[in-house]
Motif scaffolding. Structure first.
Motif, short mmCIF file in Angstrom:
data_model
loop_
_atom_site.label_atom_id
_atom_site.label_comp_id
_atom_site.label_asym_id
_atom_site.label_seq_id
_atom_site.Cartn_x
_atom_site.Cartn_y
_atom_site.Cartn_z
N SER A 105 0.69 -1.03 -0.43
CA SER A 105 -0.31 0.07 0.27
C SER A 105 1.12 1.02 0.08
CB SER A 105 -1.07 -0.17 1.43
OG SER A 105 -0.27 0.26 2.42
N ALA A 106 0.21 1.88 -0.80
CA ALA A 106 1.24 3.88 -0.34
C ALA A 106 1.70 3.89 0.62
CB ALA A 106 0.42 5.07 -1.24
N LYS A 107 0.69 3.70 1.67
CA LYS A 107 0.35 4.51 3.02
C LYS A 107 1.04 3.35 3.99
CE LYS A 107 -1.03 9.02 2.08
NZ LYS A 107 -2.36 10.10 1.85
N PRO A 108 1.05 3.77 4.71
CA PRO A 108 1.78 2.78 5.98
C PRO A 108 0.13 2.26 6.73
CG PRO A 108 2.39 4.61 7.35
CD PRO A 108 1.62 4.79 5.40
N LEU A 109 -0.82 1.59 7.20
CA LEU A 109 -1.90 1.27 7.59
C LEU A 109 -1.56 1.80 9.24
CD1 LEU A 109 -2.55 -0.34 5.73
CD2 LEU A 109 -4.26 -1.63 7.19
N PHE A 110 -0.46 1.61 9.76
CA PHE A 110 0.08 1.71 11.59
C PHE A 110 1.63 2.10 11.58
CE2 PHE A 110 2.06 0.42 15.46
CZ PHE A 110 1.60 0.46 15.98
N THR A 111 1.74 3.27 12.34
CA THR A 111 3.92 3.81 12.26
C THR A 111 3.70 3.23 13.86
OG1 THR A 111 2.89 5.53 10.61
CG2 THR A 111 4.74 5.87 12.40
N GLN A 112 4.51 2.34 13.59
CA GLN A 112 5.31 2.16 15.13
C GLN A 112 6.12 3.27 15.66
OE1 GLN A 112 7.95 -0.92 15.64
NE2 GLN A 112 6.85 -2.46 17.30
N ASP A 113 5.83 4.10 16.61
CA ASP A 113 6.90 4.92 18.12
C ASP A 113 7.55 4.56 18.36
OD1 ASP A 113 8.30 7.58 18.00
OD2 ASP A 113 5.77 8.75 18.39
N PHE A 114 9.34 4.44 17.87
CA PHE A 114 10.21 4.09 18.85
C PHE A 114 10.71 5.13 19.59
CE2 PHE A 114 10.83 0.08 16.89
CZ PHE A 114 10.58 -0.54 18.32
N GLY A 115 9.00 6.31 19.62
CA GLY A 115 10.36 8.45 20.22
C GLY A 115 9.28 7.98 21.49
N HIS A 116 10.26 7.24 22.32
CA HIS A 116 9.56 7.01 23.98
C HIS A 116 10.57 6.73 25.00
CE1 HIS A 116 6.04 6.44 21.40
NE2 HIS A 116 5.21 7.29 22.78
N LEU A 117 10.88 7.55 25.89
CA LEU A 117 11.59 6.80 27.21
C LEU A 117 10.89 6.14 27.92
CD1 LEU A 117 13.97 9.74 27.79
CD2 LEU A 117 13.95 7.93 26.44
N VAL A 118 10.90 4.82 28.25
CA VAL A 118 10.07 4.09 29.14
C VAL A 118 10.68 4.06 30.56
CG1 VAL A 118 9.29 1.99 29.45
CG2 VAL A 118 8.89 2.97 27.58
N TYR A 119 10.89 4.48 31.98
CA TYR A 119 11.17 4.29 33.02
C TYR A 119 10.22 3.98 34.35
CZ TYR A 119 9.64 8.92 32.60
OH TYR A 119 8.97 10.38 32.75
N SER A 120 10.73 3.68 35.67
CA SER A 120 9.55 3.45 36.53
C SER A 120 9.51 4.52 37.53
CB SER A 120 10.60 3.12 37.42
OG SER A 120 9.78 2.27 38.69
N ALA A 121 8.89 5.18 37.96
CA ALA A 121 8.19 6.54 38.75
C ALA A 121 8.77 6.08 39.72
CB ALA A 121 6.56 6.20 39.26
N ASP A 122 9.97 5.32 40.38
CA ASP A 122 10.35 4.60 41.44
C ASP A 122 12.26 5.01 41.37
OD1 ASP A 122 8.36 4.72 43.28
OD2 ASP A 122 8.29 2.32 43.01
#
Length: 258
Positions: A105-122
């Motif tokens: 397809s010309a366009k994506p149905l979904f774009t996966q975004d690795f632009g996140h920092l994941v961490y603990s509240a502690d």
């Protein structure tokens, strides 16, 4: 002469049934998905579940005379099957090698975004993580990475101290339970699913940032070039994706995984 035409018709039917990707008189297309890629695709109670089977099925619900059957299997086999026409399609990143055997397809149905920092509240370094405007601001911290990940090798600076994990579950345990590192770089959908499954949801923090390179990975519908009408089928999908009704329903499905 009548016997000759009967034989010719029978031979044509046998040939039609033998064509790769063509079901016996059916308009059902088989789509292959990875069996261990939750929340995107996985096997549950003998059925394919996840975001990718849902959005593919939704797209084809707008295409007259077509339905889809979702199959899950090892990802290498899924790609092999589409390459050789044993299955009709998949949903994936349209790399050059995949474009050799599939039309996308010309366009994506979904774009996966690795632009996140994941961490603990502690995490005692939470202020550093939440105020960082670049990787340089995180240089005193440890990032937990997936062993063998080429994307992380190419996009997370080498000066950051790395703590390797064998798989995503192990990485989450290293972050939340063992406190072996300070943060992960991960799509929000992945992080929230794993944290929920492992009982870490209450302590989970996810921050969207704009300094991670190549963080957007598009996933397109692809159909095997073995399909006689592959280009026509993709043209129909491209038209569907421009529909406001499809876009609205697709966004609803995607948001349900976030």
């Amino acid at each position: 002469m009548n016997g000759f035409w009967a034989l010719l018709q029978a031979s044509f039917l046998v040939l039609l049934v033998a064509l790769p990707g063509v079901s016996q008189g059916s308009t059902t297309l088989t789509f292959a998905f990875s069996q261990k890629s939750a929340p995107y695709s996985s096997l549950l109670d003998g059925k394919a579940v996840g975001l990718f089977p849902e959005v593919v099925q939704l797209a084809f619900s707008f295409v007259p005379d077509y339905t889809t059957e979702s199959l899950v299997m090892p990802w290498a086999r899924a790609q092999y099957n589409v390459r050789h026409g044993l299955n009709d399609g998949f949903m994936t990143y349209p790399s050059e090698s995949r474009q050799d055997y599939a039309v996308f397809s010309a366009k994506p149905l979904f774009t996966q975004d690795f632009g996140h920092l994941v961490y603990s509240a502690d995490n005692p370094n939470i202020d550093v993580i939440e105020s960082a405007t670049g990787f340089a601001d995180l240089s005193s911290l440890k990032v937990i990475v997936e062993s063998g990940s080429k994307w992380e090798d190419n996009n997370i600076p080498g000066y950051l101290k790395r703590v390797p994990g064998q798989h995503l579950d192990a990485m989450m345990h290293l972050l939340m339970f063992r406190k072996a590192g300070d943060f992960l770089v991960q799509p929000a959908e992945d992080a929230r699913l794993i944290a929920r499954q492992l009982g870490y949801s209450q302590k989970l923090k996810v921050r969207k940032v704009d300094f991670i390179p190549n963080s957007q990975i598009p996933f397109h519908i692809g159909v095997s070039r073995k399909l006689p009408n592959a280009n026509e089928l993709i043209n129909q999908i491209d038209a569907v994706m421009q529909s406001p009704e499809f876009q609205s329903q697709s966004n609803t499905v995607i948001e349900g995984y976030r």
